[in-house]
Motif scaffolding. Structure first.
Motif, PDB file in Angstrom:
ATOM      1  N   SER A   1       0.828  -1.217   0.000  1.00  0.00           N
ATOM      2  CA  SER A   1       0.000   0.000   0.000  1.00  0.00           C
ATOM      3  C   SER A   1       0.853   1.254   0.000  1.00  0.00           C
ATOM      4  O   SER A   1       0.484   2.266  -0.600  1.00  0.00           O
TER       5      SER A   1
ATOM      6  N   LYS B   1       0.623   4.120  -2.836  1.00  0.00           N
ATOM      7  CA  LYS B   1       0.384   5.506  -2.441  1.00  0.00           C
ATOM      8  C   LYS B   1       1.479   6.448  -2.955  1.00  0.00           C
ATOM      9  O   LYS B   1       1.209   7.526  -3.454  1.00  0.00           O
ATOM     10  N   THR B   2       2.738   6.018  -2.802  1.00  0.00           N
ATOM     11  CA  THR B   2       3.833   6.925  -3.140  1.00  0.00           C
ATOM     12  C   THR B   2       4.204   6.876  -4.616  1.00  0.00           C
ATOM     13  O   THR B   2       4.695   7.853  -5.164  1.00  0.00           O
TER      14      THR B   2
END
Ligand SMILES: [Zn+2]
Length: 80
Positions: free
Chosen positions: A49, A53-54
């Motif tokens: 995750s 996200k990044t």
């Protein structure tokens, strides 16, 4: 200076350790609330995750990147 055996993060300060216990070899992000190291699957989920996200990768791609990163870390190099 120690680095986290599970994610490679440098352990610089007391607050980087689970429960501020400097005898641990892993960081607060890789620990459960009781200070024990998370399981491989928990870490894989967390790291996947984080990468989504990044870096905005698809789940499948992010998971293979995460697996690759984890295979280089001392806590997981013999897992899977
Ligand atoms: Zn860590």
């Amino acid at each position: 200076m120690k680095t986290c055996i599970s994610c490679g993060m440098p352990l610089r300060e007391k607050k980087d350790y689970p429960l501020e216990d400097e005898s641990k070899d892993y960081c607060v992000h890789c620990a459960n609330a009781d200070g024990t190291l998370q399981t491989y699957d928990e870490r894989l989920d967390g790291m996947t995750s984080f990468i989504i996200k990044t870096q905005g990768l698809d789940h499948e791609v992010a998971q293979s990147v995460a697996k690759d990163m984890m295979s280089k870390l001392p806590a997981w190099k013999d897992v899977h």
